[in-house]
Write an enzyme that holds these catalytic residues in place. Structure first.
Site, PDB file in Angstrom:
ATOM      1  N   CYS A  71       0.816  -1.216   0.000  1.00 21.99           N
ATOM      2  CA  CYS A  71       0.000   0.000   0.000  1.00 21.99           C
ATOM      3  C   CYS A  71       0.849   1.265   0.000  1.00 21.99           C
ATOM      4  O   CYS A  71       1.935   1.295   0.578  1.00 21.99           O
ATOM      5  CB  CYS A  71      -0.877   0.030   1.236  1.00 21.99           C
ATOM      6  SG  CYS A  71      -1.965  -1.367   1.387  1.00 21.99           S
ATOM      7  N   ARG A 112       5.673  -0.572  -5.944  1.00 24.31           N
ATOM      8  CA  ARG A 112       5.583  -1.300  -4.679  1.00 24.31           C
ATOM      9  C   ARG A 112       4.585  -2.454  -4.751  1.00 24.31           C
ATOM     10  O   ARG A 112       4.569  -3.311  -3.878  1.00 24.31           O
ATOM     11  CB  ARG A 112       5.142  -0.337  -3.577  1.00 24.31           C
ATOM     12  CG  ARG A 112       6.089   0.819  -3.392  1.00 24.31           C
ATOM     13  CD  ARG A 112       5.532   1.790  -2.404  1.00 24.31           C
ATOM     14  NE  ARG A 112       5.440   1.188  -1.090  1.00 24.31           N
ATOM     15  CZ  ARG A 112       6.414   1.179  -0.205  1.00 24.31           C
ATOM     16  NH1 ARG A 112       7.555   1.759  -0.488  1.00 24.31           N
ATOM     17  NH2 ARG A 112       6.279   0.606   0.969  1.00 24.31           N
ATOM     18  N   TRP A 135      -3.073  -2.764  -1.510  1.00 29.66           N
ATOM     19  CA  TRP A 135      -2.746  -4.193  -1.671  1.00 29.66           C
ATOM     20  C   TRP A 135      -3.706  -4.901  -0.730  1.00 29.66           C
ATOM     21  O   TRP A 135      -3.620  -4.727   0.491  1.00 29.66           O
ATOM     22  CB  TRP A 135      -1.284  -4.405  -1.274  1.00 29.66           C
ATOM     23  CG  TRP A 135      -0.814  -5.818  -1.226  1.00 29.66           C
ATOM     24  CD1 TRP A 135      -1.037  -6.718  -0.226  1.00 29.66           C
ATOM     25  CD2 TRP A 135      -0.010  -6.498  -2.192  1.00 29.66           C
ATOM     26  NE1 TRP A 135      -0.430  -7.910  -0.506  1.00 29.66           N
ATOM     27  CE2 TRP A 135       0.215  -7.814  -1.705  1.00 29.66           C
ATOM     28  CE3 TRP A 135       0.546  -6.141  -3.422  1.00 29.66           C
ATOM     29  CZ2 TRP A 135       0.968  -8.751  -2.392  1.00 29.66           C
ATOM     30  CZ3 TRP A 135       1.291  -7.080  -4.106  1.00 29.66           C
ATOM     31  CH2 TRP A 135       1.497  -8.359  -3.608  1.00 29.66           C
ATOM     32  N   ASN A 190      -2.452   2.900   5.609  1.00 30.20           N
ATOM     33  CA  ASN A 190      -1.581   1.724   5.438  1.00 30.20           C
ATOM     34  C   ASN A 190      -1.465   1.053   6.791  1.00 30.20           C
ATOM     35  O   ASN A 190      -1.397   1.735   7.814  1.00 30.20           O
ATOM     36  CB  ASN A 190      -0.172   2.143   5.004  1.00 30.20           C
ATOM     37  CG  ASN A 190      -0.119   2.626   3.574  1.00 30.20           C
ATOM     38  OD1 ASN A 190      -1.094   2.510   2.838  1.00 30.20           O
ATOM     39  ND2 ASN A 190       1.012   3.174   3.182  1.00 30.20           N
ATOM     40  N   GLY A 191      -1.385  -0.272   6.793  1.00 29.82           N
ATOM     41  CA  GLY A 191      -1.262  -0.986   8.062  1.00 29.82           C
ATOM     42  C   GLY A 191      -2.479  -1.843   8.301  1.00 29.82           C
ATOM     43  O   GLY A 191      -3.294  -2.059   7.384  1.00 29.82           O
ATOM     44  N   GLU A 241      20.230 -17.588  -3.998  1.00 27.84           N
ATOM     45  CA  GLU A 241      19.790 -16.317  -4.567  1.00 27.84           C
ATOM     46  C   GLU A 241      19.489 -16.475  -6.066  1.00 27.84           C
ATOM     47  O   GLU A 241      18.526 -15.911  -6.578  1.00 27.84           O
ATOM     48  CB  GLU A 241      20.854 -15.232  -4.302  1.00 27.84           C
ATOM     49  CG  GLU A 241      20.659 -13.916  -5.017  1.00 27.84           C
ATOM     50  CD  GLU A 241      19.269 -13.299  -4.836  1.00 27.84           C
ATOM     51  OE1 GLU A 241      18.525 -13.671  -3.922  1.00 27.84           O
ATOM     52  OE2 GLU A 241      18.925 -12.446  -5.672  1.00 27.84           O
ATOM     53  N   LYS A 249      15.831 -15.614  -7.621  1.00 25.57           N
ATOM     54  CA  LYS A 249      15.607 -14.613  -8.673  1.00 25.57           C
ATOM     55  C   LYS A 249      14.905 -15.259  -9.852  1.00 25.57           C
ATOM     56  O   LYS A 249      13.998 -14.706 -10.447  1.00 25.57           O
ATOM     57  CB  LYS A 249      16.965 -14.024  -9.078  1.00 25.57           C
ATOM     58  CG  LYS A 249      16.943 -12.628  -9.554  1.00 25.57           C
ATOM     59  CD  LYS A 249      17.197 -11.600  -8.480  1.00 25.57           C
ATOM     60  CE  LYS A 249      16.242 -11.666  -7.325  1.00 25.57           C
ATOM     61  NZ  LYS A 249      16.717 -10.924  -6.157  1.00 25.57           N
ATOM     62  N   GLU A 286      11.147 -16.085  -9.068  1.00 23.93           N
ATOM     63  CA  GLU A 286      10.186 -15.009  -8.804  1.00 23.93           C
ATOM     64  C   GLU A 286       9.786 -14.231 -10.051  1.00 23.93           C
ATOM     65  O   GLU A 286       8.708 -13.649 -10.066  1.00 23.93           O
ATOM     66  CB  GLU A 286      10.626 -14.097  -7.655  1.00 23.93           C
ATOM     67  CG  GLU A 286      11.835 -13.261  -7.881  1.00 23.93           C
ATOM     68  CD  GLU A 286      12.224 -12.461  -6.633  1.00 23.93           C
ATOM     69  OE1 GLU A 286      11.413 -12.328  -5.696  1.00 23.93           O
ATOM     70  OE2 GLU A 286      13.348 -11.961  -6.601  1.00 23.93           O
ATOM     71  N   HIS A 314      22.198 -37.161  -1.410  1.00 21.75           N
ATOM     72  CA  HIS A 314      21.341 -37.558  -0.290  1.00 21.75           C
ATOM     73  C   HIS A 314      19.855 -37.367  -0.620  1.00 21.75           C
ATOM     74  O   HIS A 314      19.024 -37.346   0.271  1.00 21.75           O
ATOM     75  CB  HIS A 314      21.707 -36.756   0.962  1.00 21.75           C
ATOM     76  CG  HIS A 314      23.114 -37.011   1.423  1.00 21.75           C
ATOM     77  ND1 HIS A 314      23.528 -38.232   1.903  1.00 21.75           N
ATOM     78  CD2 HIS A 314      24.213 -36.214   1.442  1.00 21.75           C
ATOM     79  CE1 HIS A 314      24.815 -38.174   2.215  1.00 21.75           C
ATOM     80  NE2 HIS A 314      25.258 -36.960   1.939  1.00 21.75           N
ATOM     81  N   LYS A 331       7.032  -4.929  -3.660  1.00 22.05           N
ATOM     82  CA  LYS A 331       8.407  -4.493  -3.429  1.00 22.05           C
ATOM     83  C   LYS A 331       8.773  -4.501  -1.961  1.00 22.05           C
ATOM     84  O   LYS A 331       9.802  -5.030  -1.584  1.00 22.05           O
ATOM     85  CB  LYS A 331       8.619  -3.100  -4.033  1.00 22.05           C
ATOM     86  CG  LYS A 331      10.036  -2.560  -3.857  1.00 22.05           C
ATOM     87  CD  LYS A 331      11.059  -3.429  -4.552  1.00 22.05           C
ATOM     88  CE  LYS A 331      12.484  -2.943  -4.362  1.00 22.05           C
ATOM     89  NZ  LYS A 331      13.438  -4.032  -4.649  1.00 22.05           N
TER      90      LYS A 331
HETATM   91  C1  F6R Z   1      13.715 -10.797  -4.003  1.00 24.44           C
HETATM   92  C2  F6R Z   1      13.303  -9.754  -3.127  1.00 24.44           C
HETATM   93  C3  F6R Z   1      12.756 -10.079  -1.772  1.00 24.44           C
HETATM   94  C4  F6R Z   1      13.352  -9.111  -0.765  1.00 24.44           C
HETATM   95  C5  F6R Z   1      12.722  -9.303   0.614  1.00 24.44           C
HETATM   96  C6  F6R Z   1      13.312  -8.356   1.644  1.00 24.44           C
HETATM   97  O1  F6R Z   1      14.208 -10.314  -5.199  1.00 24.44           O
HETATM   98  O2  F6R Z   1      13.414  -8.622  -3.478  1.00 24.44           O
HETATM   99  O3  F6R Z   1      12.992 -11.407  -1.405  1.00 24.44           O
HETATM  100  O4  F6R Z   1      14.736  -9.312  -0.723  1.00 24.44           O
HETATM  101  O5  F6R Z   1      11.336  -9.102   0.546  1.00 24.44           O
HETATM  102  O6  F6R Z   1      13.137  -7.027   1.282  1.00 24.44           O
HETATM  103  P1  F6R Z   1      13.972  -5.877   1.965  1.00 24.44           P
HETATM  104  O7  F6R Z   1      15.385  -6.052   1.540  1.00 24.44           O
HETATM  105  O8  F6R Z   1      13.378  -4.602   1.481  1.00 24.44           O
HETATM  106  O9  F6R Z   1      13.821  -6.068   3.448  1.00 24.44           O
END
Ligand code: F6R
Length: 605
Positions: free
Chosen positions: A2, A27, A73, A99-100, A479, A483, A486, A502, A600
């Site tokens: 949001c 976001r 959201w 928000n919240g 990682e 990536k 997602e 294993h 985001k």
């Molecule tokens: C993956 C991604 C998420 C963030 C996670 C933490 O590409 O972006 O897994 O890394 O939500 O976000 P922050 O770093 O903002 O706490």
């Protein structure tokens, strides 16, 4: 997730609000809306869907120089027009964006319904509008009366027909920023919405309320004590939030990494004493020497960057270090030790799980530092000190440059902790020289983009993939898989190379390729052994490796990255995986910057 915007000044509010909402789109959201206070009424325009559709359908007569807006959201109730914010009171005199999460919304809704109020949405937010409208006195008083009834978290902005010269905002657990302009004021939950208009901002603290008028602001606490706040300058400019010539923010940010790393290192390397200066840690050498353990907390990719960091710190500084998802840590009543350094790592500084973990640690007397990108964010404000990442604004949901800078910042923290212990000047110099090489080496990996794009197309054809690595290479593999999944929506699973036999070897087949992190290090033989196990089961191999590494004839595709110091290699080994994920998603036709189901910054439970 949001987003909130608000405007009060001399311009028509609606275009400014819609522009702000468009800048918060990154976001993630499912509906949007604005409310303006015109002459004699509050007009609301909202709907499910995109901000551009909201803009296109704005009614002609939508004047007014005061307004609030929101991107939602969905949490309480689906993504519908009725549930979109702003919400109006029953008599249409008060409008609220929020928000919240209001924890006692159910009880408050029931109470309002018993009193004959007809609720128009399924949201928790709507109750705030009704409570404010039923209050007495100035708008500030009415908001404070309403907040006394509310349990939960909020960032809110409220307008009131009876007080057409102000917006009242309040914060408890969800950010509110005031933007100070020339005879105008802006409100936002994220500086991205207002840097176009002003870079002078005031961050509200939890428990603070503010009256915002065109000519300024007044901040105070719930018991009406005035607080003194001065404006700070946001370091990021509007241009940095722009996509430029790149097709997506993600690829723009991948390309920005050499500069971002340079900024992270700037002014911090001490070449005379072969160490680093981290003034923001707020910890003298004696305190730093007393640290017996390092515990790193972050979520998602930030957690994987934390794993890279933990290995670096343990290996270099010889302090036991590990990383744990903050989302788990916060729920398991952890033992908090006095001589442990807790490190919260977060790009946004707003991730709720990480923030709550920090708050829990502080309640128990733990020493917490932050590795955070967004200056003035909630986590940055909560910790005892830290290292700002200086990656610049990260708009892409899939994080890249912030993660690279997290790993760089962890390396600096490890060198610092190591040099006040047993790391020799020569070793310090070796690692500092390695850090200095990173920007150029990252640029050389990014320059391989055309070849990596072709490789990515091949990987994208498979429904399922493995990413494997061992010790330093394992968080890199995690990682890489994160990536890939997602944004391509392919099933990508990370495993330790050592664990293949294993269990997961059962899944290796010509349909399941493996991306294998195979650095030139002391474990190369073992890693080549794992490649042979995979090749023997006809699994296609994509090997991420270093110049000069001889991969036996396994029909493997090779991705070669420059060699740095072994402890710093994970930073470079991660870069091609970003480009593989990006180009696989592009090849599959996905909207890379808006991956499905993801936001985001994850500011909800
Ligand atoms: C993956 C991604 C998420 C963030 C996670 C933490 O590409 O972006 O897994 O890394 O939500 O976000 P922050 O770093 O903002 O706490």
């Amino acid at each position: 997730m949001c987003g909130i915007v608000g405007y009060i000044g001399g311009k028509p509010a609606a275009p400014v609000l819609v522009d702000g909402l468009a800048r918060l789109e990154y976001r993630g959201y499912d509906s949007a809306g604005v409310a303006v206070l015109g002459s004699g009424d509050i007009r609301v325009h909202k709907d499910a869907g995109r901000v551009r559709d909201l803009e296109a359908s704005l009614p002609k007569r939508f004047g007014g120089k005061i307004g609030i807006g929101h991107t939602r959201w969905a949490t309480h109730g689906g993504p519908t027009k009725d549930n979109a914010h702003p919400h109006l009171s029953a008599d249409n005199t008060v409008a609220v964006v929020h928000n919240g999460i209001i924890d006692n919304a159910g009880a408050l809704r029931a109470e309002l319904e018993d009193a004959g109020v007809k609720l128009r949405s399924e949201t928790d937010t709507e109750v705030i509008a009704h409570l404010v409208a039923s209050g007495n006195g100035k708008l500030e008083d009415k908001v404070l009366q309403a907040l006394r009834r509310i349990e939960g978290t909020y960032g809110i902005a409220v307008i009131d027909l009876e007080h057409p010269d102000r917006i009242v905002v309040a914060r408890n657990g969800s950010p509110i920023i005031l933007g100070v302009g020339e005879h105008e004021m802006h409100i936002a939950s994220d500086a991205a919405a207002l840097v176009r208009y002003t870079r002078q901002v005031v961050h509200l603290d939890d428990g603070e309320v503010a009256t915002v008028r065109a000519d300024g602001y007044h901040t105070f606490t719930a018991d009406a004590r005035t607080t003194t706040k001065t404006a700070e300058t946001v370091e990021w400019s509007e241009e940095e939030y722009a996509r430029g010539d790149h097709e997506h923010f993600m690829v723009k940010e991948i390309h920005e990494q050499p500069d971002a790393v340079q900024r992270c290192l700037r002014g911090r390397l001490d070449e005379r004493f072969h160490t680093v200066h981290l003034g923001g840690l707020n910890m003298d050498a004696r305190e730093a020497r007393e640290i017996r353990r390092v515990k790193i907390l972050g979520c998602g990719s930030a957690y994987y960057a934390g794993q890279i960091g933990a290995q670096f710190i343990e290996e270099v500084a010889r302090i036991p270090a590990d990383a744990e998802p903050a989302s788990e840590f916060r729920y398991r009543n952890p033992v908090v030790e006095r001589d442990t350094l807790y490190v919260a790592v977060s790009q946004s500084g707003e991730t709720l799980d990480t923030l709550v973990a920090v708050q829990e640690l502080k309640r128990k007397g733990g020493r917490v530092i932050g590795l955070v990108n967004v200056v003035g964010s909630s986590i940055a404000r909560e910790v005892d000190g830290g290292i700002y990442l200086h990656a610049g604004p990260e708009v892409s949901v899939a994080s890249t440059k912030a993660l690279t800078n997290m790993a760089v910042a962890f390396a600096m923290l490890g060198i610092h902790l190591g040099r006040i212990r047993d790391v020799s000047p020569a070793d310090g110099r070796r690692l500092i020289d390695g850090l200095k090489k990173l920007p150029e080496q990252i640029a050389s990996v990014v320059a391989q983009e055309p070849v990596l794009a072709e490789t990515a197309k091949r990987l994208a054809q498979h429904e399922s993939l493995f990413f494997v690595g061992r010790t330093r290479g394992y968080p890199v593999a995690r990682e890489g898989a994160q990536k890939f999944k997602e944004i391509s929506y392919r099933h990508a699973e990370a495993y330790q190379s050592s664990e293949l036999k294993h269990g997961p070897l059962a899944l290796i087949s010509p349909d399941v390729p493996t991306v294998a992190i195979t650095p030139q290090d002391e474990l190369l033989d073992r890693n080549i052994g794992a490649l042979q196990e995979i090749a023997a089961r006809s699994g296609p191999l994509y090997v991420v490796t270093h110049p000069g590494v001889e991969i036996p004839d396994l029909a493997a595709a090779e991705i070669v990255v420059p060699k740095n110091e072994p402890e710093l290699d994970p930073i470079l080994l991660t870069i091609p995986l970003q480009l593989l994920a990006y180009h696989a998603a592009v090849a599959l036709g996905h909207d890379v910057d808006k991956p499905r189901n993801l936001a985001k910054s994850v500011t909800v439970e």
